[in-house]
Design a protein around this motif. Sequence first.
Motif, PDB file in Angstrom:
ATOM      1  N   ASN A 141      17.167  41.632  81.406  1.00  0.00           N
ATOM      2  CA  ASN A 141      18.227  40.931  80.700  1.00  0.00           C
ATOM      3  C   ASN A 141      19.551  41.673  80.807  1.00  0.00           C
ATOM      4  N   TRP A 158      11.157  41.367  71.592  1.00  0.00           N
ATOM      5  CA  TRP A 158      11.990  41.321  72.790  1.00  0.00           C
ATOM      6  C   TRP A 158      13.443  41.559  72.408  1.00  0.00           C
ATOM      7  N   ARG A 201       7.915  33.282  74.962  1.00  0.00           N
ATOM      8  CA  ARG A 201       8.289  34.680  75.168  1.00  0.00           C
ATOM      9  C   ARG A 201       7.275  35.641  74.560  1.00  0.00           C
ATOM     10  N   THR A 236      14.182  34.843  65.918  1.00  0.00           N
ATOM     11  CA  THR A 236      15.240  35.835  66.111  1.00  0.00           C
ATOM     12  C   THR A 236      15.661  36.413  64.766  1.00  0.00           C
ATOM     13  N   ASP A 282      25.988  40.001  74.869  1.00  0.00           N
ATOM     14  CA  ASP A 282      26.701  39.271  75.914  1.00  0.00           C
ATOM     15  C   ASP A 282      28.136  39.743  76.129  1.00  0.00           C
ATOM     16  N   ASN A 337      17.614  41.096  73.665  1.00  0.00           N
ATOM     17  CA  ASN A 337      18.658  40.575  74.540  1.00  0.00           C
ATOM     18  C   ASN A 337      19.834  41.530  74.555  1.00  0.00           C
ATOM     19  N   VAL A 379      19.390  40.709  69.183  1.00  0.00           N
ATOM     20  CA  VAL A 379      20.467  41.072  70.097  1.00  0.00           C
ATOM     21  C   VAL A 379      20.702  42.571  69.933  1.00  0.00           C
ATOM     22  N   ASP A 389      21.120  35.176  83.759  1.00  0.00           N
ATOM     23  CA  ASP A 389      21.002  36.267  82.783  1.00  0.00           C
ATOM     24  C   ASP A 389      20.365  35.828  81.477  1.00  0.00           C
ATOM     25  N   CYS A 390      19.704  34.675  81.469  1.00  0.00           N
ATOM     26  CA  CYS A 390      19.050  34.179  80.255  1.00  0.00           C
ATOM     27  C   CYS A 390      17.548  34.067  80.500  1.00  0.00           C
ATOM     28  N   TYR A 391      16.763  34.560  79.545  1.00  0.00           N
ATOM     29  CA  TYR A 391      15.311  34.558  79.704  1.00  0.00           C
ATOM     30  C   TYR A 391      14.766  33.171  80.018  1.00  0.00           C
TER      31      TYR A 391
END
Length: 300
Positions: A195, A165, A278, A112, A170, A167, A142, A254-256
């Motif tokens: 997501n 990817w 992933r 990440t 939140d 996200n 994110v 809602d989480c991969y």
Amino acid sequence: MHLSVLYRGRLSSCNYDCGYCPFAKTYDTRAALRRDAADLARFVDWAAAQTTGLSILFTPWGEGLVRRHYRDAIARLSHLPHLRRVAIQTNLCVGMRWLDEVDRDKLALWCTYHPSQVSRDAFVARCRELDRRGVRHSVGMVAMHEHLDEIEALRAQLPAATPLWLNAYDERPADYYDDAQIERLQTIDPHFRYNLEPAPSLGAPCLTGESVISVNGDGDVRRCHFVAAPLGNLYDGSFAAHLRARACPNARCDCYIGYAHRSDLPFQRDYAGGVLERIPAMLGAGAIGGAASARIAAAR
């Protein structure tokens, strides 16, 4: 039989200070770290004693690779003959020398990028070093408003075959993303809307509790991180009698690391061979990254 294990121990400390993360700059006591290391060693011993196929994803609350016991555990696990994959979520802040001890054919990293904590050039250089060493990895961010340009810049700098990817943020209000922003983000990650707008989960078929389990430091087994009902314990084997096909009991996921195991969504197909880390199936990884990079370059 092949079993995928999501392991989350007691570790909750992180060396990064991201504003959106509840574990930013938290600290574990020495006693907590010793207990986490002992728990992890017990888990690795269990994995080594198995005879059926295993894949393992470490999903620590904090950053695991800054801790020697996680690096050593991954190295040992990677050499087990019955282990298909060992992966960990990481901010990729550590050096690469530890990889010399790992069977890189079995390793994958879920990396990440946090723009407030590290420069893009430094992060991309680490990703290129992973490429040079032949380490499978995905990269993610994110998708906050202030990082939309940074997301596109990162996509343009990463190798085309490196999947990126995204996200959804939140803490967003209902109208956080407009249609144009969603389109930009889907150009980068075609699965972003799963997501952003999770499909209802209640009653949906899911592999968790059948061929995927979640394990904590005490060895307590649950079907996934998001379902509290226990299935038994890893170390006394009591969980095995409860493995079976079952539907999701939650209203939504809602989480991969949860919804990727739903058989009614495309991830088992689109990420075949790389669901835990992933990483899309081999053709998809290059095609997605290359197409996104081309569109961004053309727009510039």
